[in-house]
Design an enzyme around this catalytic site. Structure first.
Site, mmCIF file in Angstrom:
data_model
loop_
_atom_site.group_PDB
_atom_site.id
_atom_site.type_symbol
_atom_site.label_atom_id
_atom_site.label_comp_id
_atom_site.label_asym_id
_atom_site.label_seq_id
_atom_site.Cartn_x
_atom_site.Cartn_y
_atom_site.Cartn_z
ATOM 1 N N LYS A 1 22.868 12.650 -82.286
ATOM 2 C CA LYS A 1 23.388 13.479 -83.374
ATOM 3 C C LYS A 1 22.921 14.920 -83.230
ATOM 4 O O LYS A 1 23.717 15.864 -83.379
ATOM 5 C CB LYS A 1 22.921 12.915 -84.721
ATOM 6 C CG LYS A 1 23.499 11.554 -85.056
ATOM 7 C CD LYS A 1 22.838 10.972 -86.291
ATOM 8 C CE LYS A 1 23.398 9.601 -86.611
ATOM 9 N NZ LYS A 1 22.720 8.950 -87.758
ATOM 10 N N GLN B 1 17.905 8.494 -91.530
ATOM 11 C CA GLN B 1 18.309 7.429 -90.617
ATOM 12 C C GLN B 1 17.841 6.065 -91.115
ATOM 13 O O GLN B 1 16.674 5.880 -91.464
ATOM 14 C CB GLN B 1 17.736 7.697 -89.219
ATOM 15 C CG GLN B 1 18.171 6.694 -88.171
ATOM 16 C CD GLN B 1 19.663 6.751 -87.898
ATOM 17 O OE1 GLN B 1 20.257 7.823 -87.824
ATOM 18 N NE2 GLN B 1 20.280 5.590 -87.737
ATOM 19 N N ASP C 1 26.209 11.287 -95.266
ATOM 20 C CA ASP C 1 26.405 9.869 -94.976
ATOM 21 C C ASP C 1 27.337 9.223 -95.995
ATOM 22 O O ASP C 1 27.847 8.129 -95.758
ATOM 23 C CB ASP C 1 25.059 9.134 -94.978
ATOM 24 C CG ASP C 1 24.616 8.728 -93.583
ATOM 25 O OD1 ASP C 1 25.460 8.701 -92.669
ATOM 26 O OD2 ASP C 1 23.424 8.430 -93.402
#
Length: 318
Positions: free
Chosen positions: A54, A98, A121
């Site tokens: 990412k 994460q 997200d």
């Protein structure tokens, strides 16, 4: 019939190119550089690789990219302090924590601490609620990627029957909402669903996201169906070699489907690409810019109604 592979790598590369153009336009026209912060707790090898991917892609597209690597035994309060600082940092447009998190940390307390406007997200209850209400929202990246892949091969989703196997908050549930908004008739299924093969045999599109290797067999499918495999399962073959496989028996399904995504190389690349697209969207919406800087940017979002070059009308083809 031999199914055509949907090349997630190539489609994700095209999406990233569009995002890069938007980043360049934001910088040139508004002096805005989208900022993405990724927080990793612990040293999970798979998570570490994912975070590096990412960060690398964000930097390559011109983002401001930051990583916060915290020890696995970090206290919940300390993690929340990091999130609070990122919420207050105007140079950061997207915050991603994460997953998974260590067991001693309350997952929902952490997700709810993220500013919904920076929740790239799409997991914050505020964004989940807006998505359910059909309002503009930051939606989860993998479901956005799945809808995008489907739209590359189907020009009109309205009226199509879809079975989504798996009802997680990250994939199954938001995906059902996105497909429903696109006009599909969606059946939400799971491993415990009785007569699951029968549901699949009636579907124009089958999305497998149950986390069960080889679950969907070829004879579960309607001839000509589109198959999207979200599963990523690590298995050991007869020679003791580890390999990644999906939730679909690819060899069998390829003989009945019209289009199918491989594992790896299908849905996975789209997830990271949409994380970057969501960050650009957050950068624009947070600053209440009066227009989308790149006229093509509207083509990024699956909610837009458009016909893509080379797409087929499944209602006429089957």
């Amino acid at each position: 019939m031999n199914a055509i592979r949907i090349d997630g790598k190539a489609i994700a590369e095209d999406l990233r190119a569009r995002v890069a153009r938007d980043v360049a336009s934001l910088k040139a026209e508004w002096s805005v550089i989208p900022g993405l912060a990724v927080v990793l707790v612990g040293k999970n090898p798979a998570s570490s690789v994912y975070v590096k991917t990412k960060a690398r892609q964000a930097q390559a597209l011109g983002f401001k990219s930051q990583q916060f690597l915290l020890p696995g035994d970090v206290g919940e309060a300390e993690l929340l302090e990091v999130i609070e600082e990122l919420n207050a940092d105007e140079s950061i447009d997207g915050i991603l924590v994460q997953l998974p998190l260590p067991g001693h940390i309350d997952l929902w307390r952490v997700l709810e601490a993220i500013d919904p406007a920076k929740d790239v997200d799409g997991f914050h209850p505020y964004n989940v609620g807006r998505l359910a209400a059909g309002r503009p929202a930051l939606a989860p990246c993998t479901p956005l990627g799945v809808v995008h892949l489907i739209r590359t091969v189907v020009s009109n989703l309205s009226g199509l029957d879809v079975v989504v196997i798996g009802r997680s908050n990250i994939i199954g549930k938001p995906l059902a909402l996105l497909l429903g908004d696109a006009g599909c008739t969606v059946t939400g299924a799971q491993l415990q669903t009785r007569n699951l093969p029968d549901f699949c045999r009636k579907a124009d599109i089958v999305v497998a996201a149950a986390g069960c290797a080889g679950l969907v067999r070829g004879d579960w499918l309607k001839p000509g169906a589109i198959v999207i495999d979200v599963g990523i399962n690590r298995t050991i073959d007869s020679r003791g070699t580890a390999k990644l496989v999906g939730d679909v028996d690819f060899a069998e399904a390829s003989k009945r489907a019209s289009y199918i995504t491989p594992v790896p190389g299908g849905v996975g690349p789209m997830t990271v690409a949409y994380l970057l697209a969501n960050t650009v969207n957050a950068a624009v919406s947070r600053r209440r810019l009066s227009l989308v800087v790149n006229p093509e940017a509207r083509h990024i979002w699956p909610s837009c109604d458009r016909e893509q070059d080379g797409a087929v009308d499944l209602q006429r083809a089957t």
